[in-house]
Design a protein around this motif. Structure first.
Motif, PDB file in Angstrom:
ATOM      1  N   VAL A 150      12.668 125.300 -13.850  1.00 30.46           N
ATOM      2  CA  VAL A 150      11.673 125.726 -13.537  1.00 30.46           C
ATOM      3  C   VAL A 150      10.684 124.604 -12.579  1.00 30.46           C
ATOM      4  O   VAL A 150      10.412 125.317 -12.294  1.00 30.46           O
ATOM      5  CB  VAL A 150      10.298 125.043 -15.516  1.00 30.46           C
ATOM      6  CG1 VAL A 150       8.754 124.754 -14.725  1.00 30.46           C
ATOM      7  CG2 VAL A 150      10.520 125.559 -16.511  1.00 30.46           C
ATOM      8  N   THR A 162      11.535 130.309 -18.041  1.00 31.64           N
ATOM      9  CA  THR A 162      11.477 129.845 -17.322  1.00 31.64           C
ATOM     10  C   THR A 162      10.617 130.487 -16.166  1.00 31.64           C
ATOM     11  O   THR A 162      10.027 130.436 -15.188  1.00 31.64           O
ATOM     12  CB  THR A 162      12.916 129.861 -16.873  1.00 31.64           C
ATOM     13  OG1 THR A 162      13.685 128.685 -18.231  1.00 31.64           O
ATOM     14  CG2 THR A 162      12.768 129.139 -15.648  1.00 31.64           C
ATOM     15  N   SER A 191       9.668 126.469  -9.421  1.00 28.41           N
ATOM     16  CA  SER A 191       8.359 126.285  -9.060  1.00 28.41           C
ATOM     17  C   SER A 191       8.298 125.207  -7.799  1.00 28.41           C
ATOM     18  O   SER A 191       7.653 124.760  -6.425  1.00 28.41           O
ATOM     19  CB  SER A 191       7.349 125.182  -9.861  1.00 28.41           C
ATOM     20  OG  SER A 191       8.058 124.143 -10.569  1.00 28.41           O
ATOM     21  N   LYS A 203       4.207 124.350 -23.611  1.00 28.29           N
ATOM     22  CA  LYS A 203       4.255 124.832 -21.879  1.00 28.29           C
ATOM     23  C   LYS A 203       3.965 126.558 -22.234  1.00 28.29           C
ATOM     24  O   LYS A 203       3.777 126.604 -22.983  1.00 28.29           O
ATOM     25  CB  LYS A 203       5.783 124.920 -22.083  1.00 28.29           C
ATOM     26  CG  LYS A 203       6.744 123.918 -22.340  1.00 28.29           C
ATOM     27  CD  LYS A 203       8.399 124.256 -21.806  1.00 28.29           C
ATOM     28  CE  LYS A 203       8.794 122.715 -21.367  1.00 28.29           C
ATOM     29  NZ  LYS A 203      10.713 123.154 -21.122  1.00 28.29           N
ATOM     30  N   ASP A 263       6.843 130.071 -16.566  1.00 30.90           N
ATOM     31  CA  ASP A 263       5.858 128.038 -16.894  1.00 30.90           C
ATOM     32  C   ASP A 263       6.145 128.071 -14.828  1.00 30.90           C
ATOM     33  O   ASP A 263       5.325 127.444 -14.615  1.00 30.90           O
ATOM     34  CB  ASP A 263       7.119 127.400 -17.320  1.00 30.90           C
ATOM     35  CG  ASP A 263       7.392 127.737 -18.371  1.00 30.90           C
ATOM     36  OD1 ASP A 263       6.503 128.272 -19.213  1.00 30.90           O
ATOM     37  OD2 ASP A 263       7.736 126.925 -19.231  1.00 30.90           O
ATOM     38  N   ALA A 264       6.643 128.785 -14.160  1.00 34.15           N
ATOM     39  CA  ALA A 264       7.392 128.114 -13.025  1.00 34.15           C
ATOM     40  C   ALA A 264       6.447 128.992 -12.005  1.00 34.15           C
ATOM     41  O   ALA A 264       5.382 128.546 -11.419  1.00 34.15           O
ATOM     42  CB  ALA A 264       8.435 129.106 -12.493  1.00 34.15           C
TER      43      ALA A 264
END
Length: 508
Positions: A12, A192, A16, A172, A195-196
């Protein structure tokens, strides 16, 4: 340090953080090309998802209000009855964390824009006329109103709190999909990516106001005190913001964020009281009551208008996308500070009390601006047209009671608003990185430093890069809105399940 490194969700972080680095590097190479690409994606997002966003927000609001006033409103979330914050401090954190610079600069400028150029949904009203006042304020209420706020912590908060506190999922954004995927979403690659995207959205939405704050406060200091409006001053402003956020990060959520939020809201109340007592108080109250009535009477029409896509993208849908982009991190923040609260308490705080405070504050500031403009045409609209948002608030404050100090006080308030937003969002990003409700303090300081640094770099590159990043939040709202959609039907199911567990309804 090893423990901290071990807690970081590195995929992540790379996705990001890499996206932010890529944006900065691309802006260095060719900021105009970056702006063109973002504008292309912006237009595509508005054209194909604008109507979806409008319906999504209305559905989230409708479902949450029904839940709040049903028997499920008494369901207590978080697997505990003790509340961490007093109700005043709790509502302050929720209300102030999202407003940012919008709480000052847009409060002054947006109603004036609508007054001088009436939105197309209000057809047949002459711009700048007395008849344009109520529609102008009502349109501002749509941008910052109940439907927009509903995205930030109603159905989404119910689902996330259930997943985290009742089922042991990590703190999350991906955990909002727990009802579909179960525990495997905690380690799935889809989680993943989710979240990113959520981190990128809120980073874009936070870095933009940080950069704009540097530009606008620098402009204000130049107008008020003759300080040079240069990059060095802007850098000092951003450095000061980072210093305060760092102190807040070190002191923790129960001191830093809630202390800033509490004093923010107190200062707002004090300023509003001064303006009501010594300024055009009767005009402000009459305008608020009439505008809110107009807003309620035309609620569905205003929220579902589809007649002018260019106007929608520049105004209403831009703000809706802003709220949607912030939603996952705000949902996490609200989930973090709301253990022991009932569904009714959370929905009323997020979707009723916060927008009412926001709308009244916009009437105090923006309504005052319209009042002064009516008394002396051009006194507010001309500075707004020439200098943009910071010029508007300085012009409005300069006409208020105690005009010698009011512009400076409003600049201080703008700084506090953005500091609180940056502080809250770095907390939420850090939770996303670790999955913990109490993320390590160095992690929060790190993300605050990253966002402040990116903002400073983008200012150095040129104001166009800041505008491009702000516009990018509209693009990120596309995947985030898809993440929020399932919460509309999952939240009632969860509320019913918990109501049975807590003995509020009979088990079959």
């Amino acid at each position: 340090m090893d423990k901290l490194v071990g807690k970081i969700d590195w995929p992540v972080f790379v996705l990001s953080g890499g996206a932010l680095v890529l944006f900065v590097l691309a802006s260095f190479i060719n900021v105009e090309a970056v702006g063109d690409i973002v504008n292309l994606l912006f237009g595509w997002s508005v054209d194909y998802f604008g109507a979806f966003w409008q319906v999504l927000l209305l559905l989230m609001l409708g479902v949450s209000i029904v839940l709040a006033f049903s028997k499920y409103g008494n369901v207590r979330l978080g697997e505990q009855s003790e509340k961490e914050l007093s109700t005043f401090r709790w509502v302050s954190v929720i209300c102030i964390s999202l407003l940012g610079a919008g709480g000052v600069f847009w409060a002054a400028a947006e109603p004036m824009y609508y007054f001088m150029e009436v939105p197309p949904v209000h057809d047949g009203i002459e711009p700048g006329s007395p008849q344009a006042v109520i529609p102008a304020m009502a349109q501002a209420y749509v941008s910052w109103g109940m439907a927009a706020w509903a995205a930030l912590g109603t159905t989404g908060a119910i689902v996330l709190m259930y997943a985290v506190y009742h089922k042991g999922m990590p703190m999350k954004p991906r955990s909002m999909l727990y009802p579909f995927f179960g525990e495997k979403i905690a380690t799935h690659k889809l989680g993943t990516v989710i979240d990113a995207f959520c981190i990128i959205a809120v980073a874009a939405g936070t870095i933009g106001p940080i950069g704009i704050l540097g530009l606008q406060v620098s402009y204000g200091l130049n107008a008020l005190f003759g300080l040079p409006d240069i990059f060095g001053i802007q850098l000092v402003i951003i450095g000061f913001l980072l210093f305060i956020v760092t102190i807040s990060a070190i002191t923790g959520v129960h001191k830093g964020i809630q202390w800033l939020s509490k004093w923010n809201i107190i200062l707002v109340f004090i300023l509003a009281g001064i303006i009501l007592i010594f300024g055009p108080g009767a005009y402000i109250i009459d305008t608020f009551v009439s505008s809110f009535g107009y807003h309620v009477n035309h609620f569905i029409t205003l929220h579902t208008y589809r007649g002018d896509n260019d106007w929608l993208g520049a105004w209403m849908l831009f703000f809706f996308a802003w709220f949607i982009g912030f939603a996952p991190m705000m949902i996490m923040l609200i989930a973090r500070i709301s253990r022991g609260r009932t569904i009714r308490e959370i929905i009323l705080a997020v979707a009723v009390i916060s927008p009412l405070i926001t709308n009244f504050w916009f009437t105090v500031v923006g309504g005052s601006g319209i009042y002064y403009e009516q008394q002396q045409p051009g006194i507010i609209s001309q500075p707004l047209g020439e200098g943009g948002l910071p010029a508007a608030i300085i012009a409005v404050a300069g006409q208020m009671p105690f005009s010698v100090v009011m512009p400076f006080i409003f600049l201080v308030l703008a700084i506090l608003f953005v500091i609180t937003t940056a502080d809250s969002m770095t907390y939420s990003i850090s939770m996303s990185m670790t999955g913990e409700g109490n993320p390590p303090k160095p992690m929060r300081v790190f993300w605050a430093a990253i966002m402040a640094t990116v903002a400073a770099i983008l200012i150095f590159i040129g104001e166009g890069s800041i505008d491009a990043l702000q516009s990018f939040i509209v693009v990120t709202a596309v995947p985030v809105s898809i993440l929020l959609l399932p919460t509309i039907w999952q939240a009632p199911k969860i509320a019913k399940r918990l109501a049975r567990d807590q003995g509020l309804i009979r088990k079959p």
